[in-house]
Design an enzyme around this catalytic site. Structure first.
Site, PDB file in Angstrom:
ATOM      1  N   ARG A  63       0.873  -1.165   0.000  1.00  0.00           N
ATOM      2  CA  ARG A  63       0.000   0.000   0.000  1.00  0.00           C
ATOM      3  C   ARG A  63       0.913   1.219   0.000  1.00  0.00           C
ATOM      4  O   ARG A  63       2.126   1.112   0.106  1.00  0.00           O
ATOM      5  CB  ARG A  63      -0.944   0.025   1.201  1.00  0.00           C
ATOM      6  CG  ARG A  63      -0.266   0.226   2.550  1.00  0.00           C
ATOM      7  CD  ARG A  63      -1.287   0.313   3.678  1.00  0.00           C
ATOM      8  NE  ARG A  63      -0.657   0.651   4.955  1.00  0.00           N
ATOM      9  CZ  ARG A  63      -1.303   0.712   6.107  1.00  0.00           C
ATOM     10  NH1 ARG A  63      -2.588   0.450   6.161  1.00  0.00           N
ATOM     11  NH2 ARG A  63      -0.666   1.033   7.231  1.00  0.00           N
ATOM     12  N   GLY A  64       0.306   2.399  -0.094  1.00  0.00           N
ATOM     13  CA  GLY A  64       1.084   3.613   0.060  1.00  0.00           C
ATOM     14  C   GLY A  64       2.049   3.851  -1.086  1.00  0.00           C
ATOM     15  O   GLY A  64       1.700   3.746  -2.252  1.00  0.00           O
ATOM     16  N   SER A  65       3.288   4.141  -0.756  1.00  0.00           N
ATOM     17  CA  SER A  65       4.257   4.713  -1.675  1.00  0.00           C
ATOM     18  C   SER A  65       4.661   3.782  -2.811  1.00  0.00           C
ATOM     19  O   SER A  65       4.847   2.579  -2.632  1.00  0.00           O
ATOM     20  CB  SER A  65       5.511   5.120  -0.903  1.00  0.00           C
ATOM     21  OG  SER A  65       6.494   5.609  -1.781  1.00  0.00           O
ATOM     22  N   CYS A  66       4.857   4.390  -3.988  1.00  0.00           N
ATOM     23  CA  CYS A  66       5.395   3.687  -5.156  1.00  0.00           C
ATOM     24  C   CYS A  66       6.856   3.291  -4.953  1.00  0.00           C
ATOM     25  O   CYS A  66       7.390   2.468  -5.701  1.00  0.00           O
ATOM     26  CB  CYS A  66       5.286   4.567  -6.399  1.00  0.00           C
ATOM     27  SG  CYS A  66       3.605   5.072  -6.814  1.00  0.00           S
ATOM     28  N   THR A  67       7.538   3.875  -3.956  1.00  0.00           N
ATOM     29  CA  THR A  67       8.958   3.624  -3.724  1.00  0.00           C
ATOM     30  C   THR A  67       9.193   2.290  -3.034  1.00  0.00           C
ATOM     31  O   THR A  67      10.333   1.883  -2.830  1.00  0.00           O
ATOM     32  CB  THR A  67       9.566   4.781  -2.908  1.00  0.00           C
ATOM     33  OG1 THR A  67       9.285   6.009  -3.572  1.00  0.00           O
ATOM     34  CG2 THR A  67      11.078   4.681  -2.763  1.00  0.00           C
TER      35      THR A  67
END
Length: 590
Positions: A63-67
């Site tokens: 979930r959250g960041s593409c990083t």
């Protein structure tokens, strides 16, 4: 000895086993897992404090960041990765990190998805073995695995995707080694996603320029060495330092030098000097219906939801692969039918809304919807500004895996809830109460004292209108000597704010501006080593800060942030729109 035997979908082939680390909550590897130790540092997650290294990690999805893909690449190359990844559903961001490690560096871990029932069957299992498309659970350590050489797919292996003549040329190496490897990775991901063809894109925004460790620089330099050049206009996300001023800010050269070099590597590939996590504030922002490839979770959500452009939530490294080829999988939010809401969320009627409402609501909605695209109803007459929608989307992208939201009567593809749902009944309707929002407010407010040492603003990057609002609030006042107040923004926004006179007003107040980087990458000494408590109006940063920088957080409106900058103390006041819920709670306890 075997307790559970399950078949799933093999996302990355391989075999491994280890103690099982299981959670039924998605996990963002960026801001959620320390890339050099494997510790789970998301202090809101049930696995907080656990170490994933060498264990079989089972989570529903990322979930959250593409990083997250970049963090996982670091972990794989530095020896702190999980032994295997087990997901409930196909997961793009983390799987991509494994594919890059495999295709470019010859290292891999097995990845498998089990579906809802299979994933749930692992709850309570102690040890797990993953072999291709099979997962076996044990109540005690199983015998050692027999090691066999793995067959890694070649980058030009026969693909099930329909390819144009140019696509085939890219895959065959006619346009250089970098483009060839990039196309191979794109096709691997396209097949996992179920795409049957590729489409042209008009622009890209690269999130992989964030320095997560040596692997991120190694990846970019390898592409440069192979002659990589972007084929579409390409902007760069925030990097990990203020490129022009990191020495002046006291940043350790051990971070400053490689982080700056990483930015240089992407510019060597032809990317524009932009360095902002809010590319929708640039003159190059896309238009309604435009097919683009953006990474950076808040930017993806804003592009899809507020602008109505079309992009997936692209993982780091897949973003630059697509920029090098100009071609993306024709799947997901690139397609009209896959942009429709399947979940309706009703918001209560609340009075006296301020700017803290929208990031808090986005945070809460993201927790509710998982990977489902929601349509939020009940705000049709509230008139949220673009800054409100930016704050909502950033917090939503932090806690959800969904690439977009609709807001009935507000966002362009949701003039009505029925339009956002495509004329279908929602799979589920959920209702938020004021009491629910009060609970999330308390979750984001992790500070245990009223002291405020640093005011952190600009996550995502401040807009020109936010600079104007802050300048108006600060006026002729001056901040408390013991409080730092720092705004992060893009270079273009800072230039415009200087021309408008806002910067002079804010610097007289005591505001420090930092460009090129963002709060998700900033630490000491921009945050003074003696500082213990932060204050922010960002739901995104209120979530990430305890894990990223080890500080407690006061979350509040911009007005409250300015007041605390002057006094050094948080008032602790609830916003007007939450006071009724707190009063009802107190009355119930009497």
């Amino acid at each position: 000895m075997s307790e559970v035997s399950l078949n799933g979908r093999c996302l990355v082939a391989g075999s491994a086993q280890g103690a099982l680390l299981y959670a039924d909550v998605g996990l963002s590897f960026w801001g959620g897992v320390e890339p050099f130790t494997g510790e789970v540092i998301d202090r809101h997650h049930p696995l907080s404090g656990q170490f994933i290294s060498g264990r079989v990690l089972a989570i529903p999805s990322g979930r959250g960041s593409c990083t997250g893909s970049s963090v996982l690449l670091e972990l794989i190359l530095n020896g702190h990765a999980p032994a295997a990844l087990v997901f409930e559903r196909v997961e793009d961001i983390l799987t991509l990190g494994v594919l890059v490690a495999e295709q470019m560096f010859g290292h891999s871990i097995p990845v498998i998805s089990l579906g809802e029932a299979g994933f749930a069957a692992l709850r309570g299992v102690a040890f797990v073995r993953v072999e291709a498309d099979r997962v076996t659970g044990f109540n005690s350590p199983p015998p050692a695995l027999e090691r066999r050489p793995e067959n890694r797919p070649a980058i030009n292996a026969v693909s099930k995707i329909s390819l144009s003549e140019t696509d085939q040329g890219l895959l065959d190496g006619a346009y250089g080694k970098a483009a060839q490897v990039a196309m191979g990775i794109i096709l691997r991901m396209a097949e996992l996603q179920g795409a049957t063809e590729l489409l042209d894109i008009t622009q890209a925004h690269i999130d992989g320029c964030i320095y997560t460790g040596p692997a991120s620089l190694r990846f970019a330099r390898q592409l440069v060495e192979w002659g990589a050049k972007v084929r579409v206009p390409t902007t760069l996300n925030s990097i990990s330092v203020d490129k022009r001023r990191w020495r002046e800010l006291g940043i350790d050269p051990a971070l400053g030098e490689p982080a700056s070099q990483l930015g240089d590597a992407y510019m060597d590939m032809g990317a524009r000097v932009s360095f902002t996590c809010a590319p929708y504030l640039l003159d190059s922002a896309p238009e309604l219906g435009e097919q683009i490839v953006w990474a950076e979770s808040n930017a993806v959500v804003y592009a899809n939801s507020v602008i109505g452009a079309r992009t997936l939530k692209y993982p780091d490294y897949l973003d630059i692969c697509i920029a090098l080829t100009g071609r993306a999988p024709k799947i997901g939010c690139h397609l009209t039918q896959q942009r429709l809401a399947t979940l309706r969320i009703d918001v209560p009627e609340l009075d006296g809304l301020d700017d803290s409402f929208y990031p808090l609501l986005g945070y809460h909605v993201g927790l509710m919807c998982g990977a489902a695209i929601p349509v939020i109803c009940g705000l049709e007459h509230k008139g949220p500004t673009l800054d409100d929608l930016k704050a909502f989307g950033a917090a939503f992208a932090t806690t959800s895996a969904a690439p977009m939201f609709h807001m009935a009567g507000v966002t362009p593809e949701a003039t009505t809830a029925e339009l956002a749902l495509g004329g279908h009944a929602p799979d589920k309707t959920l209702r938020i109460s004021a009491a629910d929002l009060l609970q999330s407010w308390r979750e984001l407010n992790s500070a245990q004292t009223s002291d405020v040492d640093v005011i952190t603003l600009g996550n995502p990057h401040f807009s020109l209108s936010e600079c104007a609002t802050l300048a108006h609030l600060c006026g002729v006042q001056r901040k408390h000597n013991a409080v730092a107040i720092v705004v992060t923004c893009g270079r273009a926004t800072l230039d415009r704010a200087q021309q408008a006179g806002y910067v002079a007003t804010l610097e007289r107040f005591g505001v420090q501006f930092v460009t090129d980087t963002c709060w998700c990458m900033l630490g000491e000494p921009v945050i003074p080593p003696t500082a213990r408590t932060l204050m922010t109006n960002s739901g995104k940063y209120a979530h990430y800060a305890p894990g990223l920088v080890g500080r407690r957080v006061h979350f509040a409106s911009l007005v409250e942030c300015v007041e605390s900058a002057c006094t050094g103390l948080a008032s602790g006041r609830l916003p007007e729109w939450l006071r009724g819920a707190a009063h009802a709670e107190d009355s119930a306890h009497v």
